[in-house]
Motif scaffolding. Structure first.
Motif, PDB file in Angstrom:
ATOM      1  N   ALA A 120      -5.768   4.709  -4.107  1.00 38.40           N
ATOM      2  CA  ALA A 120      -4.606   3.866  -3.836  1.00 38.40           C
ATOM      3  C   ALA A 120      -4.802   2.360  -4.360  1.00 38.40           C
ATOM      4  CB  ALA A 120      -4.245   3.885  -2.554  1.00 38.40           C
ATOM      5  N   ASP A 121      -3.658   1.606  -4.530  1.00 40.29           N
ATOM      6  CA  ASP A 121      -3.762   0.497  -4.811  1.00 40.29           C
ATOM      7  C   ASP A 121      -3.356  -0.504  -3.411  1.00 40.29           C
ATOM      8  OD1 ASP A 121      -4.549  -0.509  -7.384  1.00 40.29           O
ATOM      9  OD2 ASP A 121      -2.926   0.362  -8.161  1.00 40.29           O
ATOM     10  N   TRP A 122      -3.703  -1.547  -3.222  1.00 44.19           N
ATOM     11  CA  TRP A 122      -3.582  -2.370  -2.067  1.00 44.19           C
ATOM     12  C   TRP A 122      -3.419  -3.976  -2.120  1.00 44.19           C
ATOM     13  CZ3 TRP A 122      -8.082  -2.633   1.838  1.00 44.19           C
ATOM     14  CH2 TRP A 122      -7.848  -3.473   3.092  1.00 44.19           C
ATOM     15  N   GLY A 123      -2.885  -4.589  -1.258  1.00 44.24           N
ATOM     16  CA  GLY A 123      -3.014  -6.087  -1.617  1.00 44.24           C
ATOM     17  C   GLY A 123      -1.770  -6.716  -0.735  1.00 44.24           C
ATOM     18  N   HIS A 124      -1.799  -8.133  -0.982  1.00 45.70           N
ATOM     19  CA  HIS A 124      -0.755  -8.907  -0.100  1.00 45.70           C
ATOM     20  C   HIS A 124       0.309  -9.383  -1.106  1.00 45.70           C
ATOM     21  CE1 HIS A 124      -2.390  -8.549   4.022  1.00 45.70           C
ATOM     22  NE2 HIS A 124      -3.596  -8.081   3.199  1.00 45.70           N
ATOM     23  N   LEU A 137       1.008  -1.157  -0.047  1.00 49.27           N
ATOM     24  CA  LEU A 137      -0.044  -0.016   0.036  1.00 49.27           C
ATOM     25  C   LEU A 137       0.886   1.216   0.032  1.00 49.27           C
ATOM     26  CD1 LEU A 137      -2.957   0.825   0.638  1.00 49.27           C
ATOM     27  CD2 LEU A 137      -2.492   1.318   2.712  1.00 49.27           C
ATOM     28  N   PRO A 138       0.652   2.105  -0.793  1.00 54.98           N
ATOM     29  CA  PRO A 138      -0.725   2.533  -1.551  1.00 54.98           C
ATOM     30  C   PRO A 138      -0.601   2.305  -2.975  1.00 54.98           C
ATOM     31  CG  PRO A 138       0.759   4.741  -1.246  1.00 54.98           C
ATOM     32  CD  PRO A 138       1.314   3.574  -0.647  1.00 54.98           C
ATOM     33  N   HIS A 139       0.739   1.580  -3.486  1.00 51.26           N
ATOM     34  CA  HIS A 139       0.612   1.417  -5.026  1.00 51.26           C
ATOM     35  C   HIS A 139       1.380   0.189  -5.068  1.00 51.26           C
ATOM     36  CE1 HIS A 139       4.996   2.533  -5.912  1.00 51.26           C
ATOM     37  NE2 HIS A 139       4.664   3.107  -4.747  1.00 51.26           N
ATOM     38  N   LEU A 140       1.402  -0.475  -6.518  1.00 53.01           N
ATOM     39  CA  LEU A 140       1.881  -1.805  -6.722  1.00 53.01           C
ATOM     40  C   LEU A 140       2.984  -1.679  -7.888  1.00 53.01           C
ATOM     41  CD1 LEU A 140      -1.547  -3.681  -7.465  1.00 53.01           C
ATOM     42  CD2 LEU A 140      -0.210  -3.271  -5.028  1.00 53.01           C
ATOM     43  N   PRO A 170      -4.343  -4.813 -11.553  1.00 52.52           N
ATOM     44  CA  PRO A 170      -2.974  -5.611 -12.434  1.00 52.52           C
ATOM     45  C   PRO A 170      -1.934  -4.836 -12.209  1.00 52.52           C
ATOM     46  CG  PRO A 170      -4.551  -4.977 -14.271  1.00 52.52           C
ATOM     47  CD  PRO A 170      -5.170  -4.542 -12.567  1.00 52.52           C
ATOM     48  N   PRO A 171      -0.662  -5.392 -12.900  1.00 49.78           N
ATOM     49  CA  PRO A 171       0.578  -4.525 -12.970  1.00 49.78           C
ATOM     50  C   PRO A 171       0.251  -3.041 -13.560  1.00 49.78           C
ATOM     51  CG  PRO A 171       0.907  -6.675 -13.197  1.00 49.78           C
ATOM     52  CD  PRO A 171      -0.373  -6.538 -13.345  1.00 49.78           C
ATOM     53  N   ALA A 172       1.039  -1.890 -12.953  1.00 54.86           N
ATOM     54  CA  ALA A 172       0.931  -0.847 -13.745  1.00 54.86           C
ATOM     55  C   ALA A 172       2.255  -0.061 -13.521  1.00 54.86           C
ATOM     56  CB  ALA A 172      -0.152   0.212 -13.082  1.00 54.86           C
ATOM     57  N   SER A 173       2.490   0.938 -14.547  1.00 53.52           N
ATOM     58  CA  SER A 173       3.633   1.840 -14.377  1.00 53.52           C
ATOM     59  C   SER A 173       3.678   2.765 -13.369  1.00 53.52           C
ATOM     60  CB  SER A 173       3.769   2.542 -15.848  1.00 53.52           C
ATOM     61  OG  SER A 173       2.615   3.458 -15.845  1.00 53.52           O
ATOM     62  N   GLY A 174       2.605   2.993 -12.707  1.00 50.98           N
ATOM     63  CA  GLY A 174       2.481   3.985 -11.668  1.00 50.98           C
ATOM     64  C   GLY A 174       1.090   3.939 -11.304  1.00 50.98           C
TER      65      GLY A 174
END
Length: 306
Positions: free
Chosen positions: A165-169, A84-87, A265-269
Motif C-alpha cells: 500500500a501507499d500511505w501518507g499525509h 491510505l492505501p494509495h495516492l 512519488p505520484p503514480a497512475s495506480g
C-alpha cells in the motif's frame, strides 16, 4: 464523553459540525479540531496567542455529505487528510475498485480517549479498511503549554497475505496564514522557496527528502514546522496554487501550497508504486509505525535540526 474541564489540556467530543462528528483537543495556547466523521480530517490548527489558524480551507469549505458528490475532490475542503492505501486517482487494483486517494480520507473513523489529564491528552483514531485487510490507528497527543501536537501511528496487516500500500499525509497551507514573502524551508539541499504575489503561476514537484522536516515562516515571524519519520515517508509532494491558473478545479480563486509526505512519488495506480519498489510492504500480521509532529514557530526559534 463530556469533559467539563476548561483549562490546561482538555478534550471536547460531544460536537457535530456540518453533519460530522467532531473532536476538539486544546491547551492554553493551541487548539486542534478533527473530524472522525470524515476521514479524521484536521480542519483547525489555531495558535491562540496570535489568533493564527494554520489550516487552509477552500472557497467552498466543508460541506455536508451529498449522494451526488462522493469523490475525494468533490468532498475536499482543504485542511489535512490521511491518505491510505494509495495516492492516485480512481482505478482497479487486483480486481478491487480503489477510490481516488484511498478510502480512509472519505470514511468515518472511530475514536477513544487514551489519556485525559490537565498535563496531557491523547485520542486514538481508528479506521479498519474495506479494500484491504489493514487497520490504521492514529494516536494524537497534546501536552500542557505546547504550541502544537504529536501523532504516533501504526498500520497493521490483519491477514496472512503479503500486502502492499501507499500511505501518507495530504497537508495544505494557505490564506490567511500564507502570505507573499513567506519562506518555505524544504527538506532538500537548496535555498528556501519564497511565496510570490497573488496571481503568480503555480507548480508541482515531487521531492526525495534529505531529512524529515520543513518549515514555513512569514515575514512577520509567525510560522509552522512539521517533522516526520522520513524513513517511512521519504517523498514530499510540493504543489502550489497562487491564483495564476484559472482552470478547474479552483479557477484562480485560491492562494495555497501543499506540502505532503508520502511513501511514493505520484503514480497512475498502486501497481505502479509496487513495480518501482516504493510502495510500503506488510508481511502477515505485521505492524508498521510512523510519527509526525506539528509545531508553531516564532522568529527566534532555531532552524530545523538537520
Amino acid at each position: 464523553m463530556n469533559n467539563k474541564r476548561n483549562y490546561a489540556c482538555r478534550i471536547t467530543t460531544d460536537l457535530v459540525y456540518k453533519g460530522y462528528d467532531t473532536v476538539v483537543m486544546e491547551n492554553e495556547v493551541f487548539r486542534l479540531t478533527m473530524l472522525p466523521g470524515k476521514g479524521s480530517d484536521v480542519i483547525e490548527l489555531l495558535h491562540k496567542p496570535t489568533d493564527t489558524d494554520f489550516c487552509w480551507m477552500t472557497q467552498l469549505g466543508l460541506r455536508k455529505r451529498e449522494a451526488l458528490f462522493t469523490a475525494f475532490q468533490q468532498q475536499y475542503e482543504g485542511g489535512w487528510q490521511e491518505i491510505l492505501p494509495h495516492l492516485s486517482g480512481k482505478h482497479q487494483f487486483q480486481g478491487i475498485s480503489m477510490e481516488a486517494y484511498g478510502e480512509v480520507s472519505l470514511t468515518e473513523w472511530s475514536y477513544s480517549i487514551l489519556k485525559d489529564t490537565p498535563e496531557e491528552i491523547t485520542v486514538c483514531f481508528t479506521n479498519r479498511l474495506r479494500t484491504m485487510p489493514l487497520v490504521i490507528e492514529k494516536m494524537v497527543t497534546l501536552v500542557t503549554g505546547a504550541p502544537g501536537f504529536q501523532i504516533y501511528e501504526r498500520v497493521t496487516n490483519e491477514s496472512i497475505a503479503r500486502i502492499f500500500a501507499d500511505w501518507g499525509h495530504h497537508i495544505t497551507f494557505g490564506t490567511p496564514f500564507l502570505t507573499p514573502g513567506t519562506s518555505i524551508e524544504l527538506p532538500v539541499n537548496r535555498p528556501p522557496f519564497i511565496v510570490p504575489e497573488f496571481g503568480s503561476p503555480g507548480g508541482f514537484e515531487s521531492l526525495k527528502v534529505d531529512h524529515g522536516a520543513y518549515r514555513l515562516m512569514r515575514p512577520d515571524g509567525i510560522g509552522a514546522q512539521i517533522s516526520w519519520d522520513a524513513e517511512k515517508w521519504p517523498h514530499l509532494w510540493f504543489w502550489r496554487d497562487f491564483g495564476g491558473d484559472t482552470s478547474p478545479p479552483y479557477y484562480g480563486r485560491h492562494f495555497n501550497v501543499g506540502l505532503e509526505m508520502f511513501t511514493s512519488p505520484p503514480a497512475s495506480g498502486l501497481q505502479e508504486s509496487i513495480d518501482r519498489g516504493t510502495a510500503m510492504k506488510w508481511e502477515a500480521h505485521e505492524t508498521v509505525s510512523a510519527h509526525l509532529q506539528f509545531t508553531v514557530l516564532h522568529e527566534d526559534l532555531a532552524r530545523i535540526d538537520k
